[in-house]
Write a protein that holds these residues in place. Structure first.
Motif, PDB file in Angstrom:
ATOM      1  N   UNK A 104      -6.005   9.403   0.749  1.00 57.21           N
ATOM      2  CA  UNK A 104      -4.758   9.052   1.431  1.00 57.21           C
ATOM      3  C   UNK A 104      -4.319  10.231   2.281  1.00 57.21           C
ATOM      4  N   UNK A 105      -4.015   9.956   3.539  1.00 59.55           N
ATOM      5  CA  UNK A 105      -3.558  10.971   4.484  1.00 59.55           C
ATOM      6  C   UNK A 105      -2.205  10.541   5.023  1.00 59.55           C
ATOM      7  N   UNK A 106      -1.241  11.443   5.008  1.00 61.25           N
ATOM      8  CA  UNK A 106       0.120  11.145   5.450  1.00 61.25           C
ATOM      9  C   UNK A 106       0.326  11.723   6.842  1.00 61.25           C
ATOM     10  N   UNK A 107       0.850  10.886   7.747  1.00 60.53           N
ATOM     11  CA  UNK A 107       1.144  11.302   9.113  1.00 60.53           C
ATOM     12  C   UNK A 107       2.645  11.162   9.365  1.00 60.53           C
ATOM     13  N   UNK A 108       3.181  12.118  10.111  1.00 59.90           N
ATOM     14  CA  UNK A 108       4.582  12.077  10.474  1.00 59.90           C
ATOM     15  C   UNK A 108       4.835  11.206  11.681  1.00 59.90           C
ATOM     16  N   UNK A 109       6.112  11.160  12.157  1.00 60.72           N
ATOM     17  CA  UNK A 109       6.448  10.318  13.316  1.00 60.72           C
ATOM     18  C   UNK A 109       5.675  10.703  14.574  1.00 60.72           C
ATOM     19  N   UNK A 110       5.304  11.967  14.699  1.00 62.51           N
ATOM     20  CA  UNK A 110       4.587  12.423  15.892  1.00 62.51           C
ATOM     21  C   UNK A 110       3.077  12.277  15.775  1.00 62.51           C
ATOM     22  N   UNK A 111       2.594  11.708  14.666  1.00 62.81           N
ATOM     23  CA  UNK A 111       1.167  11.525  14.468  1.00 62.81           C
ATOM     24  C   UNK A 111       0.454  12.702  13.861  1.00 62.81           C
ATOM     25  N   UNK A 112       1.174  13.794  13.615  1.00 59.47           N
ATOM     26  CA  UNK A 112       0.552  14.965  13.002  1.00 59.47           C
ATOM     27  C   UNK A 112       0.560  14.815  11.488  1.00 59.47           C
ATOM     28  N   UNK A 113      -0.317  15.592  10.822  1.00 54.75           N
ATOM     29  CA  UNK A 113      -0.352  15.567   9.367  1.00 54.75           C
ATOM     30  C   UNK A 113       0.992  15.996   8.808  1.00 54.75           C
ATOM     31  N   UNK A 114       1.404  15.324   7.745  1.00 50.03           N
ATOM     32  CA  UNK A 114       2.696  15.633   7.123  1.00 50.03           C
ATOM     33  C   UNK A 114       2.485  15.855   5.634  1.00 50.03           C
ATOM     34  N   UNK A 115       3.265  16.771   5.053  1.00 50.15           N
ATOM     35  CA  UNK A 115       3.200  17.043   3.612  1.00 50.15           C
ATOM     36  C   UNK A 115       4.345  16.328   2.923  1.00 50.15           C
ATOM     37  N   UNK A 116       4.053  15.709   1.783  1.00 54.75           N
ATOM     38  CA  UNK A 116       5.078  15.040   0.990  1.00 54.75           C
ATOM     39  C   UNK A 116       4.994  15.571  -0.437  1.00 54.75           C
ATOM     40  N   UNK A 117       6.132  15.594  -1.161  1.00 51.90           N
ATOM     41  CA  UNK A 117       6.105  16.132  -2.522  1.00 51.90           C
ATOM     42  C   UNK A 117       5.255  15.332  -3.484  1.00 51.90           C
ATOM     43  N   UNK A 118       5.207  14.003  -3.300  1.00 51.44           N
ATOM     44  CA  UNK A 118       4.475  13.172  -4.269  1.00 51.44           C
ATOM     45  C   UNK A 118       4.001  11.901  -3.594  1.00 51.44           C
ATOM     46  N   UNK A 119       2.849  11.436  -4.028  1.00 45.58           N
ATOM     47  CA  UNK A 119       2.287  10.185  -3.526  1.00 45.58           C
ATOM     48  C   UNK A 119       1.638   9.456  -4.698  1.00 45.58           C
ATOM     49  N   UNK A 120       2.083   8.222  -4.930  1.00 43.91           N
ATOM     50  CA  UNK A 120       1.527   7.428  -6.036  1.00 43.91           C
ATOM     51  C   UNK A 120       0.985   6.107  -5.475  1.00 43.91           C
ATOM     52  N   UNK A 121      -0.046   5.613  -6.168  1.00 41.71           N
ATOM     53  CA  UNK A 121      -0.732   4.409  -5.712  1.00 41.71           C
ATOM     54  C   UNK A 121      -1.101   3.572  -6.923  1.00 41.71           C
ATOM     55  N   UNK A 122      -0.822   2.259  -6.871  1.00 41.75           N
ATOM     56  CA  UNK A 122      -1.188   1.355  -7.974  1.00 41.75           C
ATOM     57  C   UNK A 122      -1.671   0.029  -7.397  1.00 41.75           C
ATOM     58  N   UNK A 123      -2.505  -0.670  -8.193  1.00 38.88           N
ATOM     59  CA  UNK A 123      -3.109  -1.925  -7.750  1.00 38.88           C
ATOM     60  C   UNK A 123      -2.888  -2.999  -8.807  1.00 38.88           C
ATOM     61  N   UNK A 124      -2.528  -4.222  -8.338  1.00 35.76           N
ATOM     62  CA  UNK A 124      -2.273  -5.358  -9.232  1.00 35.76           C
ATOM     63  C   UNK A 124      -2.982  -6.580  -8.669  1.00 35.76           C
ATOM     64  N   UNK A 125      -3.606  -7.353  -9.582  1.00 41.17           N
ATOM     65  CA  UNK A 125      -4.222  -8.626  -9.198  1.00 41.17           C
ATOM     66  C   UNK A 125      -3.396  -9.744  -9.816  1.00 41.17           C
ATOM     67  N   UNK A 126      -2.403 -10.286  -9.106  1.00 39.74           N
ATOM     68  CA  UNK A 126      -1.480 -11.272  -9.702  1.00 39.74           C
ATOM     69  C   UNK A 126      -2.182 -12.517 -10.214  1.00 39.74           C
ATOM     70  N   UNK A 127      -3.210 -12.994  -9.504  1.00 39.18           N
ATOM     71  CA  UNK A 127      -3.861 -14.243  -9.911  1.00 39.18           C
ATOM     72  C   UNK A 127      -4.473 -14.148 -11.304  1.00 39.18           C
ATOM     73  N   UNK A 128      -4.940 -12.966 -11.679  1.00 35.07           N
ATOM     74  CA  UNK A 128      -5.574 -12.776 -12.983  1.00 35.07           C
ATOM     75  C   UNK A 128      -4.690 -11.999 -13.952  1.00 35.07           C
ATOM     76  N   UNK A 129      -3.450 -11.687 -13.518  1.00 33.54           N
ATOM     77  CA  UNK A 129      -2.511 -10.933 -14.352  1.00 33.54           C
ATOM     78  C   UNK A 129      -3.120  -9.604 -14.804  1.00 33.54           C
ATOM     79  N   UNK A 130      -3.753  -8.924 -13.828  1.00 33.63           N
ATOM     80  CA  UNK A 130      -4.368  -7.625 -14.107  1.00 33.63           C
ATOM     81  C   UNK A 130      -3.554  -6.535 -13.405  1.00 33.63           C
ATOM     82  N   UNK A 131      -3.282  -5.451 -14.098  1.00 31.26           N
ATOM     83  CA  UNK A 131      -2.595  -4.321 -13.498  1.00 31.26           C
ATOM     84  C   UNK A 131      -1.178  -4.149 -14.037  1.00 31.26           C
TER      85      UNK A 131
END
Length: 616
Positions: free
Chosen positions: A539-566
């Motif tokens: 995952x790469x974060x870009x600011x409004x000007x298109x340059x790389x941006x640093x953020x304090x935290x980044x979280x990512x999760x995945x859910x499959x609703x049809x199978x009630x997974x996640x």
């Protein structure tokens, strides 16, 4: 394609691995590899022979600038490889190789991959495969291809109708024959000039480039188009000669026309899916038969409609019914074979664009057959109604012949001399009016009274044949799209060789988020390979000007609703410029919901959701 839903069951299992549309099998250096020293060259190996272009390779340095390379060539003279020599002064960092070739079946293929020298760059240039296709050029090219198929069907089919169905008056069919010839000439010229921008993925203005056109004439697709143009000259001479002297049914004209029709079909067969992959001679033969059967059916329908409108004849209609049945049989056999060859597996029938288009074509062909069945019933009824009329006409002809036969005079007998005997008185019989024999109606003449049953049958037949022709034209359109779509077998091969980069294997999703004060940032999330099982996440974060941006935290999760997974958490780690997780396991295919949480300050965070498709 008529028996596809039934016979594919028997044919798809255990097919050997081969296909049309070139797929990239390996690269040297490998995709994502890190080398201790700069390589001397880049070599690509494909699943089939490919054609090279002047811009087949573009190598970008870590800053995104193009590296000067030598001309593209072959590895060990093999036609299924492409190689380019690199300069000796490559520095440290990640390099991007974008490639573009032409498959043996005449369709362009492109992709990109990366390799690193020394160590990967902290930020590398985006992987850019170059232009895939210009929308306007692609539209013009596809339209010309469809009209070329339609024109060939009209030209070959109407000529076959004249030769096989023997209409009593073929003068009304000269116009569709001329329309088919001129349309095929124009579309072939259009395909010839559009070939260069189609291969390069550029706009149609590049078709005016004389050097690009000259280069096209040296390629196999260009040579085949030139051959098609050359064949149209003897076709025109044959049409003019038969129209002038009326010998459109002579064995010489029929044999010459058949040879020219096969030669025209070969100009398509040698440049489409049949010309690459497994069983090429058999596949090309099947393609030629399939195209000719389609032409005889579709072009014959147009000729039958014209004949029914100008000079209806029950015998001609019955002959075409038999010809159409033979064409359908050929279409069924060749269609099943081509379906097996293009699909390769049951999963490809619903899991690839080629398979879904094939299902749509089968459904349309079934609809066409339903209309053909209705037409056949009308034809039978028309022939049945015409039989008593023909019998009555033959009876009247016999009666008129008998009336015209002179009665022999009796031999005079000798009679005794003297006055003749007095005639016996008799009661005169009332004279009856001599019956008059009605003249038979002239074929094709307008009726002065109420419409006859035969006229009603012809109207019904015309409507059903028109419906059959319209649906058949749509079938031909779907067929045109199929010929330019990656076959299911090739798509499976591309997926199996995904790390080599025949197409980019990774799933890339851009997630826009609010930074406050009407400013928005973007997180670019890459799942590699973007399929079930283990995936690497970046995952790469870009600011409004298109340059790389640093953020304090980044979280990512995945859910499959049809199978009630996640939710399944991706444990992202800040790598100093980007976030990554080495392993994320997605157990099942389907449409997953990806939730991205970005902390934009010590107290503020935003969460965005996106739906992504994960294949098996």
């Amino acid at each position: 394609m008529l028996l596809g839903p039934l016979l594919v069951l028997l044919l798809l299992g255990g097919a050997p691995s081969a296909s049309a549309h070139a797929t990239l099998e390996s690269t040297d250096p490998g995709d994502g590899s890190v080398l201790g020293r700069a390589p001397d060259r880049v070599t690509l190996t494909f699943s089939e022979s490919v054609g090279l272009r002047d811009d087949s390779f573009r190598v970008l340095d870590p800053g995104g600038h193009r590296v000067r390379t030598a001309d593209a060539g072959r590895a060990d003279g093999r036609s299924d490889t492409a190689r380019v020599d690199l300069p000796a002064d490559l520095g440290e960092g990640t390099y991007t190789v974008a490639w573009r070739v032409v498959s043996a079946d005449s369709h362009p293929a492109s992709g990109a991959f990366t390799f690193s020298v020394g160590k990967p760059s902290a930020t590398s240039a985006p992987v850019d495969a170059g232009p895939s296709e210009d929308p306007l050029t692609a539209t013009l090219h596809k339209t010309a291809r469809y009209l070329a198929y339609l024109a060939a069907a009209l030209l070959i089919g109407v000529a076959a109708f004249v030769a096989l169905c023997r209409p009593p008056d073929a003068t009304g069919l000269r116009r569709p024959l001329a329309a088919g010839w001129w349309t095929l000439l124009g579309t072939t010229l259009a395909l010839l000039v559009l070939r260069a921008p189609y291969e390069a993925g550029t706009g149609p203005a590049d078709a005016l480039d004389a050097d690009a056109l000259a280069g096209t004439l040296t390629t196999r697709p260009g040579v085949l188009l030139l051959a098609r143009l050359a064949l149209l000259a003897p076709v025109a001479l044959l049409l003019i000669r038969t129209a002038r002297d009326g010998r459109h049914r002579s064995p010489w004209a029929t044999a010459t026309g058949a040879v020219l029709a096969v030669a025209l079909a070969l100009t398509w067969s040698a440049g489409e899916h049949a010309s690459a992959g497994l069983q090429v001679p058999l596949a090309m033969t099947s393609f030629v038969l399939h195209l000719l059967a389609t032409a005889v059916w579709l072009g014959g329908l147009v000729a039958l409609l014209t004949t029914l409108r100008t000079a209806p004849d029950a015998a001609t209609t019955a002959r075409f019914s038999r010809v159409a049945l033979a064409s359908v049989t050929v279409l069924a056999v060749t269609g099943v074979y081509q379906s097996w060859r293009g699909l390769g597996s049951w999963q490809a029938l619903t899991g690839t664009t080629y398979g879904r288009l094939l299902l749509a074509k089968v459904a349309l062909v079934a609809l066409t057959l339903a209309a053909a069945a209705v037409s056949r019933r009308w034809t039978t009824a028309l022939a049945t109604s015409a039989t008593p009329a023909r019998q009555g006409e033959r009876q009247r002809d016999r009666e008129r012949e008998r009336d015209r036969t002179p009665i022999p005079k009796p031999i005079l007998e000798r009679v005794p001399a003297g006055p003749p005997p007095a005639p016996e008185p008799s009661t005169p019989e009332p004279s009856a009016p001599e019956p008059s024999t009605p003249e038979p109606p002239t074929p094709g003449a307008p009726s002065t009274g109420a419409p006859s049953a035969a006229d009603a049958l012809r109207r019904g037949l015309r409507r059903s044949v028109l419906a059959e022709a319209v649906v058949a034209a749509v079938v031909l359109m779907v067929t045109t799209v199929l010929t330019s779509t990656v076959p299911g077998r090739a798509a499976d091969e591309a997926a199996r060789s995904a790390p080599a980069g025949g197409v980019l294997p990774a799933s890339v999703t851009d997630v826009s988020f609010d930074l406050g004060d009407s400013a928005r940032g973007t997180v670019q999330i890459t799942l590699d390979p973007g399929r079930t099982g283990d995936n690497a996440v970046q995952a790469v974060v870009f600011g409004p000007d298109g340059a790389l941006a640093a953020v304090p935290e980044l979280r990512l999760s995945f859910t499959l609703p049809d199978k009630d997974i996640g939710p399944i958490e991706a444990r992202l780690v800040d790598r100093g410029g980007y976030w990554s997780a080495n392993t994320l396991t997605l157990p099942l295919p389907g449409t997953w919901t990806m939730r991205t949480t970005i902390r934009v300050s010590e107290i503020d965070q935003v969460t965005e959701s996106r739906r992504i498709r994960i294949e098996s």
